[in-house]
Design an enzyme around this catalytic site. Sequence first.
Site, PDB file in Angstrom:
ATOM      1  N   ASN A  12     -26.603  49.714  85.053  1.00  0.00           N
ATOM      2  CA  ASN A  12     -26.545  48.251  84.952  1.00  0.00           C
ATOM      3  C   ASN A  12     -25.080  47.848  85.059  1.00  0.00           C
ATOM      4  O   ASN A  12     -24.314  48.055  84.122  1.00  0.00           O
ATOM      5  CB  ASN A  12     -27.142  47.820  83.598  1.00  0.00           C
ATOM      6  CG  ASN A  12     -26.922  46.346  83.306  1.00  0.00           C
ATOM      7  OD1 ASN A  12     -26.589  45.570  84.197  1.00  0.00           O
ATOM      8  ND2 ASN A  12     -27.123  45.966  82.054  1.00  0.00           N
ATOM      9  N   LYS A  14     -23.898  44.927  85.182  1.00  0.00           N
ATOM     10  CA  LYS A  14     -23.632  43.648  84.504  1.00  0.00           C
ATOM     11  C   LYS A  14     -22.820  42.733  85.430  1.00  0.00           C
ATOM     12  O   LYS A  14     -22.991  42.791  86.651  1.00  0.00           O
ATOM     13  CB  LYS A  14     -22.926  43.896  83.173  1.00  0.00           C
ATOM     14  CG  LYS A  14     -23.621  44.944  82.316  1.00  0.00           C
ATOM     15  CD  LYS A  14     -23.122  44.976  80.909  1.00  0.00           C
ATOM     16  CE  LYS A  14     -23.782  46.107  80.165  1.00  0.00           C
ATOM     17  NZ  LYS A  14     -23.561  46.049  78.743  1.00  0.00           N
ATOM     18  N   HIS A  99     -32.696  42.071  78.821  1.00  0.00           N
ATOM     19  CA  HIS A  99     -31.506  42.742  78.284  1.00  0.00           C
ATOM     20  C   HIS A  99     -30.988  41.937  77.097  1.00  0.00           C
ATOM     21  O   HIS A  99     -31.062  40.707  77.096  1.00  0.00           O
ATOM     22  CB  HIS A  99     -30.435  42.853  79.379  1.00  0.00           C
ATOM     23  CG  HIS A  99     -29.302  43.741  78.982  1.00  0.00           C
ATOM     24  ND1 HIS A  99     -28.296  43.311  78.141  1.00  0.00           N
ATOM     25  CD2 HIS A  99     -29.020  45.033  79.272  1.00  0.00           C
ATOM     26  CE1 HIS A  99     -27.448  44.316  77.941  1.00  0.00           C
ATOM     27  NE2 HIS A  99     -27.879  45.371  78.616  1.00  0.00           N
ATOM     28  N   GLU A 101     -28.161  41.090  76.263  1.00  0.00           N
ATOM     29  CA  GLU A 101     -27.152  40.073  76.614  1.00  0.00           C
ATOM     30  C   GLU A 101     -27.822  38.806  77.146  1.00  0.00           C
ATOM     31  O   GLU A 101     -27.314  37.702  76.957  1.00  0.00           O
ATOM     32  CB  GLU A 101     -26.142  40.668  77.610  1.00  0.00           C
ATOM     33  CG  GLU A 101     -25.216  41.651  76.902  1.00  0.00           C
ATOM     34  CD  GLU A 101     -24.650  42.747  77.790  1.00  0.00           C
ATOM     35  OE1 GLU A 101     -24.710  42.634  79.019  1.00  0.00           O
ATOM     36  OE2 GLU A 101     -24.136  43.734  77.211  1.00  0.00           O
ATOM     37  N   GLU A 169     -32.626  49.909  73.764  1.00  0.00           N
ATOM     38  CA  GLU A 169     -31.182  49.744  73.709  1.00  0.00           C
ATOM     39  C   GLU A 169     -30.788  49.096  72.378  1.00  0.00           C
ATOM     40  O   GLU A 169     -30.839  47.851  72.246  1.00  0.00           O
ATOM     41  CB  GLU A 169     -30.704  48.847  74.856  1.00  0.00           C
ATOM     42  CG  GLU A 169     -31.020  49.396  76.224  1.00  0.00           C
ATOM     43  CD  GLU A 169     -30.028  48.908  77.277  1.00  0.00           C
ATOM     44  OE1 GLU A 169     -29.426  49.756  77.928  1.00  0.00           O
ATOM     45  OE2 GLU A 169     -29.844  47.688  77.402  1.00  0.00           O
ATOM     46  N   GLY A 175     -22.050  49.226  74.621  1.00  0.00           N
ATOM     47  CA  GLY A 175     -20.631  48.998  74.882  1.00  0.00           C
ATOM     48  C   GLY A 175     -19.712  49.279  73.708  1.00  0.00           C
ATOM     49  O   GLY A 175     -18.541  48.906  73.733  1.00  0.00           O
ATOM     50  N   SER A 214     -24.154  53.134  75.217  1.00  0.00           N
ATOM     51  CA  SER A 214     -23.027  54.073  75.161  1.00  0.00           C
ATOM     52  C   SER A 214     -23.371  55.484  75.630  1.00  0.00           C
ATOM     53  O   SER A 214     -22.859  56.468  75.088  1.00  0.00           O
ATOM     54  CB  SER A 214     -22.413  54.095  73.758  1.00  0.00           C
ATOM     55  OG  SER A 214     -21.842  52.837  73.452  1.00  0.00           O
TER      56      SER A 214
HETATM   57  C1  PEP Z   1     -26.399  48.242  78.770  1.00  0.00           C
HETATM   58  O1  PEP Z   1     -25.835  47.181  78.577  1.00  0.00           O
HETATM   59  O2  PEP Z   1     -27.501  48.278  79.322  1.00  0.00           O
HETATM   60  C2  PEP Z   1     -25.732  49.463  78.318  1.00  0.00           C
HETATM   61  C3  PEP Z   1     -26.469  50.483  78.039  1.00  0.00           C
HETATM   62  O3  PEP Z   1     -24.369  49.404  78.199  1.00  0.00           O
HETATM   63  P1  PEP Z   1     -23.371  50.607  77.810  1.00  0.00           P
HETATM   64  O4  PEP Z   1     -23.858  51.860  78.484  1.00  0.00           O
HETATM   65  O5  PEP Z   1     -22.025  50.166  78.320  1.00  0.00           O
HETATM   66  O6  PEP Z   1     -23.406  50.738  76.328  1.00  0.00           O
END
Ligand code: PEP
Length: 253
Positions: A12, A14, A99, A101, A169, A175, A214
């Site tokens: 992703n 973003k 997601h 976000e 998630e 992040g 992460s």
């Molecule tokens: C995400 O936002 O889908 C995600 C998993 O981000 P990150 O791997 O940067 O934690």
Amino acid sequence: MTTRPRPLVAGNWKMNGLKASLSELSAIRDGVMAGGAGRAQTAICPPATLVMAAADLASGSPLAIGGQDCHANQSGAHTGDVSAQMLKDAGAAYAIVGHSERRTDHQETSAQVKAKAEAAIAAGLTAIVCVGESEAQRRAGETLAVVGKQLEESWPAGAAAATLVIAYEPIWAIGTGLTPTPADVAEVHDFIRGVALRLAGAEGAGIRLLYGGSVKPSNAAELMAVSNVDGALIGGASLKASDFLAIAAVYKG
Ligand code: PEP
């Protein structure tokens, strides 16, 4: 009877990526074509502006392209939005919906996520529906209740193994460099599998359950080995071809 799902490693991007970033995508495509993801399927979800160019670059390779969101309607007066049909037309095979976000920045409800997932499936895409608890909810011991409610309310009608992927998630892991322990991931993924079997019957056994938050080359093997983890949804580490491929390499051999 559905067999064990084929893993999916999805990136992703973003709101990151200009035309110049397509060189990373080419490197990912080349790595996947060289067998770098082993038995896993792979996908990259770039920003909407790059979906068509990315799909052209990945065309003829096993690397799939996806969108990061879609509107619940096919077309109409929705300035700034992108429909699932448009993503499909641009060459996408997946659409991430729900997601955290989007749920936070745009106050998206699970009912809206369900409508988006259904629109994605109706357009011929596989919907990647994201669920996950906040740090406060985890500390309060509410993780399974929160995830269960999100699943019930976001679950697209008639979903099957080929049309639905669930991404767990935890919001506090996105992040941040923090990850749940493998035991904590197992508890949630086993729970999600149970919900999938209840909501989709036998098809629920084949629905891919991705872990996201992460994921990095250094922790991917441990996280991907967890029970009912069928791949990863990767944010930051998917922006660099070498990191994305190092994570996907978990599924080699
Ligand atoms: C995400 O936002 O889908 C995600 C998993 O981000 P990150 O791997 O940067 O934690």
